[in-house]
Design a protein around this motif. Structure first.
Motif, PDB file in Angstrom:
ATOM      1  N   SER A 126      -1.566   7.278 -10.589  1.00 60.19           N
ATOM      2  CA  SER A 126      -0.598   7.398 -11.696  1.00 60.19           C
ATOM      3  C   SER A 126       0.564   6.441 -11.513  1.00 60.19           C
ATOM      4  O   SER A 126       1.043   5.821 -12.480  1.00 60.19           O
ATOM      5  N   LEU A 127       1.005   6.276 -10.244  1.00 63.68           N
ATOM      6  CA  LEU A 127       2.092   5.334  -9.985  1.00 63.68           C
ATOM      7  C   LEU A 127       1.639   3.898 -10.267  1.00 63.68           C
ATOM      8  O   LEU A 127       2.413   3.090 -10.803  1.00 63.68           O
ATOM      9  N   LYS A 177       1.696   3.225 -13.988  1.00 63.23           N
ATOM     10  CA  LYS A 177       3.048   3.038 -14.486  1.00 63.23           C
ATOM     11  C   LYS A 177       3.558   1.625 -14.170  1.00 63.23           C
ATOM     12  O   LYS A 177       4.210   0.981 -14.999  1.00 63.23           O
ATOM     13  N   LYS A 178       3.228   1.136 -12.963  1.00 63.67           N
ATOM     14  CA  LYS A 178       3.662  -0.226 -12.603  1.00 63.67           C
ATOM     15  C   LYS A 178       2.976  -1.249 -13.482  1.00 63.67           C
ATOM     16  O   LYS A 178       3.574  -2.276 -13.873  1.00 63.67           O
ATOM     17  N   GLU A 179       1.693  -1.012 -13.790  1.00 60.40           N
ATOM     18  CA  GLU A 179       0.971  -1.986 -14.619  1.00 60.40           C
ATOM     19  C   GLU A 179       1.522  -2.035 -16.045  1.00 60.40           C
ATOM     20  O   GLU A 179       1.541  -3.078 -16.695  1.00 60.40           O
ATOM     21  N   ARG A 180       1.984  -0.885 -16.539  1.00 54.82           N
ATOM     22  CA  ARG A 180       2.545  -0.844 -17.897  1.00 54.82           C
ATOM     23  C   ARG A 180       3.856  -1.618 -17.969  1.00 54.82           C
ATOM     24  O   ARG A 180       4.185  -2.241 -18.972  1.00 54.82           O
ATOM     25  N   LYS A 181       4.603  -1.515 -16.892  1.00 50.34           N
ATOM     26  CA  LYS A 181       5.896  -2.229 -16.869  1.00 50.34           C
ATOM     27  C   LYS A 181       5.669  -3.731 -16.797  1.00 50.34           C
ATOM     28  O   LYS A 181       6.394  -4.515 -17.342  1.00 50.34           O
ATOM     29  N   VAL A 232       0.867  -1.180   0.000  1.00 51.11           N
ATOM     30  CA  VAL A 232       0.000   0.000   0.000  1.00 51.11           C
ATOM     31  C   VAL A 232       0.906   1.232   0.000  1.00 51.11           C
ATOM     32  O   VAL A 232       1.842   1.316   0.791  1.00 51.11           O
ATOM     33  N   PHE A 233       0.610   2.161  -0.875  1.00 51.43           N
ATOM     34  CA  PHE A 233       1.455   3.357  -1.003  1.00 51.43           C
ATOM     35  C   PHE A 233       1.391   4.191   0.280  1.00 51.43           C
ATOM     36  O   PHE A 233       0.306   4.463   0.810  1.00 51.43           O
TER      37      PHE A 233
END
Length: 354
Positions: free
Chosen positions: A346-347, A350-354, A307-308
């Motif tokens: 947004s973070l 980005k993690k899902e794209r990677k 969790v962020f």
């Protein structure tokens, strides 16, 4: 000392004693009012009673001269006539005395009726307890009260007797009704003078009985504490129950931390976990919050479950102090929380794209 009975009786103690039949009342007040009712009733009903008795005597004398043989039926009739005269002459006075006594007692006891006071107490049969009661404060007061009543009543009777002494020979020239009326007036004068004094005695006795009743019901501080435990529960037990409830609430709260969208911290003193579900809520909801050690636990659980966690000191403290658990954040926090959530989302993208 803790065992000294220095505290006033609590309402519960008074209620318990009342259920046992232990209420304060002045018997002197009841006696005085009953005597006044008796004497004034006699003065008011005297002619009526005398007429009834005269008619009865005339009836019996006439029967004695007319009856030659006293049969069973004649005996029954004479007995019934006597009972009727008793009812006519005595029953009104008995009713007046009983009514006044009942009203005075009910007024003092506030309508209390209980059978517990009639239960025999074997402690009263103890000779030592009896001697102790005789020389107790109450026993001494009762003795002084009785002596005072005897002295006052004796003085009043003597004073009235001396004033009427020279009128006694005149009664020889009076009829029976006149002599009885004069005697009745003298007795009523004694009663009125005695009643005036006895009213003050009854008033003093009433306040003494109230003071003695309150004194006997006094409680020690320990007794008050024990009563509080019985009525409200033991504070230690209540404290443990409260601690257990808080622990269970914290456990449920910690179980929701992994489902949070973000944890906002400050940095070790406060931590607030927020979750936003647009389908169920109109605004983000605070699902967990804590201070100091609990805040560190929330952060640790959040980090273990990816969790962020972000640091925002004024926002973390403001959310902690303003928003309750499982409540939506107010309008004033919409903008800063929205910025944090936008950054978190947004973070995640980005993690899902990677």
């Amino acid at each position: 000392m803790a065992g000294e009975k220095t505290e006033k009786a609590t309402p519960k103690r008074k209620q318990d004693e009342r259920k046992k039949g232990n209420v304060f009342q002045s018997r002197e007040a009841t006696v005085v009012l009953s005597l006044l009712a008796t004497f004034y009733g006699l003065s008011f009903l005297g002619p009526y009673i005398m007429t009834s008795l005269q008619n009865c005597m005339v009836n019996y004398i006439d029967r004695a001269g007319a009856v030659t043989q006293f049969t069973t039926s004649e005996l029954r009739s004479t007995f019934l006539d006597g009972c009727l005269v008793f009812v006519i002459a005595a029953l009104p006075m008995l009713f007046i005395c009983s009514f006044v006594t009942i009203i005075c007692t009910v007024a003092q006891t506030k309508g209390l009726f209980t059978m517990k006071s009639l239960v025999p107490k074997f402690s009263r049969m103890n000779p030592l307890q009896g001697i102790k009661r005789m020389f107790s404060m109450r026993g001494i007061v009762e003795l002084l009260k009785s002596v005072a009543k005897i002295i006052v009543l004796g003085y009043i009777i003597w004073n009235v007797f001396v004033g009427e002494f020279w009128n006694f020979p005149k009664m020889m020239d009076m009829t029976l009704e006149q002599s009885m009326a004069a005697t009745g007036n003298m007795v009523l004068e004694i009663a009125k003078n005695a009643a005036i004094v006895m009213v003050f005695v009854a008033a003093a006795d009433y306040f003494y009985q109230w003071w003695d009743y309150e004194k006997n019901l006094r409680m020690s501080k320990q007794e008050i504490k024990e009563e509080y435990k019985q009525t409200e529960g033991d504070p230690q037990v209540k404290g443990k129950i409260r601690e257990r409830q808080q622990a269970q609430a914290r456990q449920r709260m910690m179980q929701q931390v992994p489902s949070a969208d973000v944890v906002i911290r400050n940095p070790t003193h406060y931590a607030v976990a927020i979750k936003y579900n647009p389908e169920r809520n109109n605004a983000p909801v605070v699902i967990a919050k804590g201070m100091d050690s609990l805040a560190l636990r929330i952060v640790a659980v959040a980090e273990e479950n990816d969790v962020f966690v972000t640091e925002n000191r004024p926002l973390a403290r403001g959310l902690y102090e303003t928003v309750d658990l499982d409540r939506e954040i107010p309008d004033q926090f919409y903008q800063p929380v929205a910025e944090v959530l936008a950054f978190v989302y947004s973070l995640k993208k980005k993690k899902e794209r990677k």
